[in-house]
Design a protein around this motif. Structure first.
Motif, PDB file in Angstrom:
ATOM      1  N   MET A 295      39.376  35.648  37.206  1.00  0.00           N
ATOM      2  CA  MET A 295      40.111  36.898  36.954  1.00  0.00           C
ATOM      3  C   MET A 295      41.472  36.894  37.637  1.00  0.00           C
ATOM      4  N   ARG A 296      41.508  36.348  38.818  1.00  0.00           N
ATOM      5  CA  ARG A 296      42.744  36.209  39.609  1.00  0.00           C
ATOM      6  C   ARG A 296      43.480  37.554  39.785  1.00  0.00           C
ATOM      7  N   PRO A 297      42.767  38.539  40.338  1.00  0.00           N
ATOM      8  CA  PRO A 297      43.411  39.846  40.575  1.00  0.00           C
ATOM      9  C   PRO A 297      44.534  39.737  41.602  1.00  0.00           C
ATOM     10  N   ILE A 298      45.321  40.791  41.719  1.00  0.00           N
ATOM     11  CA  ILE A 298      46.402  40.811  42.725  1.00  0.00           C
ATOM     12  C   ILE A 298      46.230  41.996  43.674  1.00  0.00           C
ATOM     13  N   ASP A 299      44.989  42.461  43.805  1.00  0.00           N
ATOM     14  CA  ASP A 299      44.748  43.646  44.652  1.00  0.00           C
ATOM     15  C   ASP A 299      45.162  43.426  46.106  1.00  0.00           C
ATOM     16  N   LEU A 300      44.964  42.215  46.610  1.00  0.00           N
ATOM     17  CA  LEU A 300      45.336  41.950  48.013  1.00  0.00           C
ATOM     18  C   LEU A 300      46.856  41.989  48.179  1.00  0.00           C
ATOM     19  N   HIS A 301      47.572  41.499  47.159  1.00  0.00           N
ATOM     20  CA  HIS A 301      49.042  41.546  47.203  1.00  0.00           C
ATOM     21  C   HIS A 301      49.501  43.008  47.280  1.00  0.00           C
TER      22      HIS A 301
ATOM     23  N   LEU B  48      44.762  22.952  34.514  1.00  0.00           N
ATOM     24  CA  LEU B  48      45.550  21.855  35.089  1.00  0.00           C
ATOM     25  C   LEU B  48      44.708  20.781  35.745  1.00  0.00           C
ATOM     26  N   ARG B  49      43.863  21.142  36.671  1.00  0.00           N
ATOM     27  CA  ARG B  49      43.112  20.136  37.444  1.00  0.00           C
ATOM     28  C   ARG B  49      41.984  19.556  36.606  1.00  0.00           C
ATOM     29  N   ALA B  50      41.433  20.332  35.684  1.00  0.00           N
ATOM     30  CA  ALA B  50      40.413  19.807  34.770  1.00  0.00           C
ATOM     31  C   ALA B  50      41.030  18.713  33.906  1.00  0.00           C
TER      32      ALA B  50
ATOM     33  N   THR C 198      39.620  23.744  46.585  1.00  0.00           N
ATOM     34  CA  THR C 198      39.120  23.996  45.235  1.00  0.00           C
ATOM     35  C   THR C 198      39.896  23.195  44.201  1.00  0.00           C
ATOM     36  N   ASP C 199      41.167  22.906  44.461  1.00  0.00           N
ATOM     37  CA  ASP C 199      41.976  22.160  43.488  1.00  0.00           C
ATOM     38  C   ASP C 199      41.530  20.713  43.349  1.00  0.00           C
ATOM     39  N   CYS C 200      40.691  20.236  44.281  1.00  0.00           N
ATOM     40  CA  CYS C 200      40.153  18.866  44.177  1.00  0.00           C
ATOM     41  C   CYS C 200      38.743  18.857  43.603  1.00  0.00           C
TER      42      CYS C 200
ATOM     43  N   ALA D  74      55.162  18.709  46.498  1.00  0.00           N
ATOM     44  CA  ALA D  74      54.027  19.620  46.271  1.00  0.00           C
ATOM     45  C   ALA D  74      54.407  20.797  45.381  1.00  0.00           C
ATOM     46  N   LYS D  75      53.711  20.901  44.232  1.00  0.00           N
ATOM     47  CA  LYS D  75      53.955  22.016  43.304  1.00  0.00           C
ATOM     48  C   LYS D  75      53.777  23.344  44.022  1.00  0.00           C
ATOM     49  N   ASN D  76      52.664  23.476  44.763  1.00  0.00           N
ATOM     50  CA  ASN D  76      52.318  24.777  45.334  1.00  0.00           C
ATOM     51  C   ASN D  76      53.087  25.124  46.593  1.00  0.00           C
ATOM     52  N   SER D  77      54.011  24.206  46.955  1.00  0.00           N
ATOM     53  CA  SER D  77      54.964  24.494  48.023  1.00  0.00           C
ATOM     54  C   SER D  77      56.336  24.773  47.412  1.00  0.00           C
TER      55      SER D  77
ATOM     56  N   MET E 127      52.866  31.752  34.597  1.00  0.00           N
ATOM     57  CA  MET E 127      52.133  31.094  35.702  1.00  0.00           C
ATOM     58  C   MET E 127      51.771  32.130  36.760  1.00  0.00           C
ATOM     59  N   ARG E 128      50.826  31.704  37.608  1.00  0.00           N
ATOM     60  CA  ARG E 128      50.338  32.597  38.661  1.00  0.00           C
ATOM     61  C   ARG E 128      51.397  32.837  39.719  1.00  0.00           C
ATOM     62  N   SER E 129      52.157  31.796  40.054  1.00  0.00           N
ATOM     63  CA  SER E 129      53.047  31.906  41.228  1.00  0.00           C
ATOM     64  C   SER E 129      54.204  32.857  40.983  1.00  0.00           C
TER      65      SER E 129
ATOM     66  N   ASN F  33      33.310  28.038  45.614  1.00  0.00           N
ATOM     67  CA  ASN F  33      33.320  29.341  46.288  1.00  0.00           C
ATOM     68  C   ASN F  33      34.607  30.125  46.095  1.00  0.00           C
ATOM     69  N   ILE F  34      35.620  29.536  45.491  1.00  0.00           N
ATOM     70  CA  ILE F  34      36.927  30.205  45.435  1.00  0.00           C
ATOM     71  C   ILE F  34      37.180  30.898  44.105  1.00  0.00           C
ATOM     72  N   PHE F  35      36.945  30.201  42.998  1.00  0.00           N
ATOM     73  CA  PHE F  35      37.192  30.793  41.675  1.00  0.00           C
ATOM     74  C   PHE F  35      35.896  30.864  40.889  1.00  0.00           C
TER      75      PHE F  35
ATOM     76  N   PRO G   3      41.436  35.082  52.817  1.00  0.00           N
ATOM     77  CA  PRO G   3      42.695  34.392  53.166  1.00  0.00           C
ATOM     78  C   PRO G   3      43.405  33.876  51.912  1.00  0.00           C
ATOM     79  N   SER G   4      43.927  34.831  51.139  1.00  0.00           N
ATOM     80  CA  SER G   4      44.598  34.500  49.879  1.00  0.00           C
ATOM     81  C   SER G   4      45.925  33.789  50.134  1.00  0.00           C
ATOM     82  N   VAL G   5      46.120  32.635  49.485  1.00  0.00           N
ATOM     83  CA  VAL G   5      47.381  31.888  49.630  1.00  0.00           C
ATOM     84  C   VAL G   5      48.554  32.735  49.133  1.00  0.00           C
ATOM     85  N   GLY G   6      48.454  33.230  47.933  1.00  0.00           N
ATOM     86  CA  GLY G   6      49.561  33.988  47.347  1.00  0.00           C
ATOM     87  C   GLY G   6      49.857  35.273  48.086  1.00  0.00           C
ATOM     88  N   ALA G   7      48.799  35.968  48.504  1.00  0.00           N
ATOM     89  CA  ALA G   7      49.028  37.239  49.221  1.00  0.00           C
ATOM     90  C   ALA G   7      49.692  36.966  50.571  1.00  0.00           C
TER      91      ALA G   7
HETATM   92  C1  EPZ Z   1      46.946  29.223  45.057  1.00  0.00           C
HETATM   93  O1  EPZ Z   1      46.571  30.179  44.076  1.00  0.00           O
HETATM   94  C2  EPZ Z   1      47.245  27.939  44.288  1.00  0.00           C
HETATM   95  N1  EPZ Z   1      48.326  28.182  43.336  1.00  0.00           N
HETATM   96  C3  EPZ Z   1      46.004  27.481  43.528  1.00  0.00           C
HETATM   97  O2  EPZ Z   1      46.321  26.233  42.916  1.00  0.00           O
HETATM   98  C4  EPZ Z   1      44.865  27.264  44.537  1.00  0.00           C
HETATM   99  O3  EPZ Z   1      43.703  26.915  43.837  1.00  0.00           O
HETATM  100  C5  EPZ Z   1      44.633  28.565  45.324  1.00  0.00           C
HETATM  101  O4  EPZ Z   1      45.866  28.974  45.972  1.00  0.00           O
HETATM  102  C6  EPZ Z   1      43.565  28.391  46.392  1.00  0.00           C
HETATM  103  O5  EPZ Z   1      43.936  27.382  47.264  1.00  0.00           O
HETATM  104  C7  EPZ Z   1      49.609  28.228  43.800  1.00  0.00           C
HETATM  105  O6  EPZ Z   1      49.876  28.099  44.974  1.00  0.00           O
HETATM  106  C8  EPZ Z   1      50.682  28.451  42.753  1.00  0.00           C
HETATM  107  P1  EPZ Z   1      44.388  32.748  46.220  1.00  0.00           P
HETATM  108  P2  EPZ Z   1      46.417  31.749  44.491  1.00  0.00           P
HETATM  109  O7  EPZ Z   1      45.192  33.994  46.195  1.00  0.00           O
HETATM  110  O8  EPZ Z   1      47.461  32.115  45.450  1.00  0.00           O
HETATM  111  C9  EPZ Z   1      41.072  35.879  44.941  1.00  0.00           C
HETATM  112  C10 EPZ Z   1      46.506  24.680  41.150  1.00  0.00           C
HETATM  113  O9  EPZ Z   1      45.675  24.099  40.418  1.00  0.00           O
HETATM  114  N2  EPZ Z   1      42.136  36.896  45.076  1.00  0.00           N
HETATM  115  O10 EPZ Z   1      44.179  32.025  47.503  1.00  0.00           O
HETATM  116  O11 EPZ Z   1      46.309  32.506  43.219  1.00  0.00           O
HETATM  117  C11 EPZ Z   1      41.323  34.980  43.740  1.00  0.00           C
HETATM  118  O12 EPZ Z   1      40.862  35.581  42.544  1.00  0.00           O
HETATM  119  C12 EPZ Z   1      46.315  26.160  41.463  1.00  0.00           C
HETATM  120  O13 EPZ Z   1      47.520  24.138  41.659  1.00  0.00           O
HETATM  121  C13 EPZ Z   1      41.778  38.229  44.942  1.00  0.00           C
HETATM  122  O14 EPZ Z   1      40.622  38.571  44.707  1.00  0.00           O
HETATM  123  O15 EPZ Z   1      44.997  31.697  45.196  1.00  0.00           O
HETATM  124  C14 EPZ Z   1      40.545  33.745  44.095  1.00  0.00           C
HETATM  125  O16 EPZ Z   1      39.193  33.944  43.772  1.00  0.00           O
HETATM  126  C15 EPZ Z   1      45.066  26.735  40.847  1.00  0.00           C
HETATM  127  N3  EPZ Z   1      42.765  39.172  45.050  1.00  0.00           N
HETATM  128  C16 EPZ Z   1      40.719  33.661  45.620  1.00  0.00           C
HETATM  129  O17 EPZ Z   1      41.108  34.978  46.042  1.00  0.00           O
HETATM  130  C17 EPZ Z   1      44.063  38.842  45.300  1.00  0.00           C
HETATM  131  O18 EPZ Z   1      44.920  39.752  45.408  1.00  0.00           O
HETATM  132  C18 EPZ Z   1      41.779  32.656  46.064  1.00  0.00           C
HETATM  133  O19 EPZ Z   1      42.988  33.061  45.496  1.00  0.00           O
HETATM  134  C19 EPZ Z   1      44.390  37.466  45.430  1.00  0.00           C
HETATM  135  C20 EPZ Z   1      43.410  36.509  45.325  1.00  0.00           C
END
Ligand code: EPZ
Length: 417
Positions: free
Chosen positions: A120-126, A370-372, A304-306, A21-24, A91-93, A326-328, A161-165
């Motif tokens: 936009m993919r902000p990082i405010d939650l981080h 990527l997924r497109a 959302t990735d599917c 898994a890439k995202n792991s 990359m985002r990660s 609903n996610i992006f 519930p942000s994955v990255g945060a």
């Molecule tokens: C991870 O991205 C994945 N990437 C994404 O996969 C995946 O689509 C996403 O989680 C949702 O499952 C990796 O793990 C490297 P989020 P991440 O933080 O962590 C908003 C792929 O194709 N948000 O859960 O960036 C954000 O804008 C990629 O493999 C804030 O507003 O996703 C989005 O709308 C694409 N502020 C939503 O939350 C923040 O600080 C979900 O983002 C963080 C996020």
């Protein structure tokens, strides 16, 4: 810029092993910075995003060696805490290094990350979470400079519930004083995999995979070896390829329980699915039915990735499918490309209405993310004639030689560099 040339109309068959898994793998590799001891990561996929992560690790002074799908990282003699912008933007990660660096060194200097253009993919939650942990943040000249000798355990409620945060809070709390509790944590399987890796190094993380995750700070972490979980999105990609081409394929090294949110979509569309241990067999007659309405949601909802892949399937399914993203906020760019192939899709803000057509027509299309890219390649497999998919570099971010895997199960597809 590479492109794929895809011949449509061929049935697929046989068996295929699903990649790691890439995202792991990405957060686990970043986490080796926090561990500070030699780690070996197995089942690490060969992807450009992984290569970018290894470049970041080397730029920080880590010793990195790859042998096939195993990567060894020794960050014990790491000497830098600033990540070059060029690598951060790839990359985002890369933002996950923030928590890992703070946990290990008490400081980090990063710019905003890159990533696929799906919003936009902000990082405010981080940043909100880092401040709750006592990290001092200074944003200047496009950089975020972080300082905190030792994070202080805190109760952190994520507004989404942000994955990255969630991953960043776990990493930044590994050596915190006291305990950190994350409320409304992401529940994705990749969070569980990261926690399992860190606990194998001596971390004390509980509740991963649930909405409340607890991290009890520890003083030391230890060397480990770890095998990354299978890629659930890659599995969905090959399932979709089989569904739209009326094929019968066997996927090996899958984690069926990770696929629960999507299995019912394939069964509703008319596919037959048999699951046993770590294998999944999908059989399709090719005549697919609409699956009604799809809403992308945080796990355990529909991923959302599917979404792009399911849009491809819906475009050749009888009836109308409504897809709600609903996610992006910008993740429907593949719709116009599918329409170039004869699909009948209309987009209204975060809703896409897909009226199934009998067959798509081969055309020249562009991947915008990527997924497109994967979804357009799959569309080419069932289209009449030849499809050219441009911008294959997006696909290489997340799939180990997609064209070779598809060829292995009978597709006629070649890469033109
Ligand atoms: C991870 O991205 C994945 N990437 C994404 O996969 C995946 O689509 C996403 O989680 C949702 O499952 C990796 O793990 C490297 P989020 P991440 O933080 O962590 C908003 C792929 O194709 N948000 O859960 O960036 C954000 O804008 C990629 O493999 C804030 O507003 O996703 C989005 O709308 C694409 N502020 C939503 O939350 C923040 O600080 C979900 O983002 C963080 C996020």
């Amino acid at each position: 810029m590479s492109r794929f040339i895809v011949e449509g109309g061929r049935r697929l068959g046989g068996r295929l092993k699903i990649q790691g898994a890439k995202n792991s793998a990405l957060p686990i590799l970043a986490a080796t910075v926090a561990v500070g001891r030699p780690c070996v990561i197995h089942n690490c996929p060969m992807l450009t995003d992984i290569e970018a992560t290894l470049s970041i690790l080397k730029s920080l002074g880590c010793e990195v060696h790859r042998s096939g799908n195993s990567v060894s990282v020794d960050s014990s003699r790491m000497s830098f805490t600033e990540i070059p912008d060029s690598l951060m933007r790839e990359m985002r990660s890369s933002i996950i290094f923030l928590g890992a660096l703070i946990s290990r060194t008490g400081e980090a200097s990063v710019c905003a990350p890159g990533g696929c253009d799906i919003g936009m993919r902000p990082i405010d939650l981080h940043l909100f979470a880092m401040e709750k942990l006592g990290v001092n943040l200074v944003e200047e000249h496009g950089h975020i400079k972080c300082r905190c000798q030792k994070t202080t355990g805190a109760k952190i409620t994520l507004s989404f519930p942000s994955v990255g945060a969630t991953e960043n809070v776990i990493l930044a709390s590994l050596r915190c004083s006291g305990t950190t509790t994350i409320i409304n944590a992401a529940r994705e399987p990749e969070i569980v995999d990261l926690a399992r890796f860190l606990n194998s190094c001596g971390a004390r993380i509980s509740g991963a995979g649930e909405s409340t995750v607890t991290i009890e700070g520890v003083d030391r972490l230890f060397p480990t070896q770890y095998t990354v979980m299978p890629d659930r999105i890659a599995a969905c990609t090959y399932m979709t390829a089989a569904a739209v081409t009326g094929s019968d394929i066997l996927l090996e090294d899958v984690a069926p329980h990770h696929l629960a949110p999507i299995l019912q979509c394939f069964e509703q569309s008319g596919c037959r699915i048999n699951v046993s241990a770590n294998r999944l067999r999908l059989t399709s007659s090719g005549g697919l039915r609409s699956i009604g309405t799809i809403r992308t949601m945080p796990y355990p909802g529909f991923p959302t990735d599917c979404q792009a892949l399911i849009m491809t399937m819906a475009s050749v399914s009888e009836g109308t499918t409504v897809i709600c993203e609903n996610i992006f906020e910008n993740r429907f760019r593949h719709a116009s490309e599918l329409n170039r192939m004869g699909a009948n899709i209309s987009v209204h803000d975060k809703i896409a209405i897909v009226n199934g057509v009998r067959r798509l027509q081969g055309a020249s299309v562009c991947a915008h993310d990527l997924r497109a890219g994967a979804a357009l390649t799959v569309a080419g497999l069932c289209a009449e004639g030849t499809t050219t998919v441009e911008n294959v570099h997006f696909i290489d971010r997340g799939y180990e030689a997609l064209e070779k895997s598809l060829t292995f199960i009978g597709a006629k597809i070649k890469r033109i560099d």
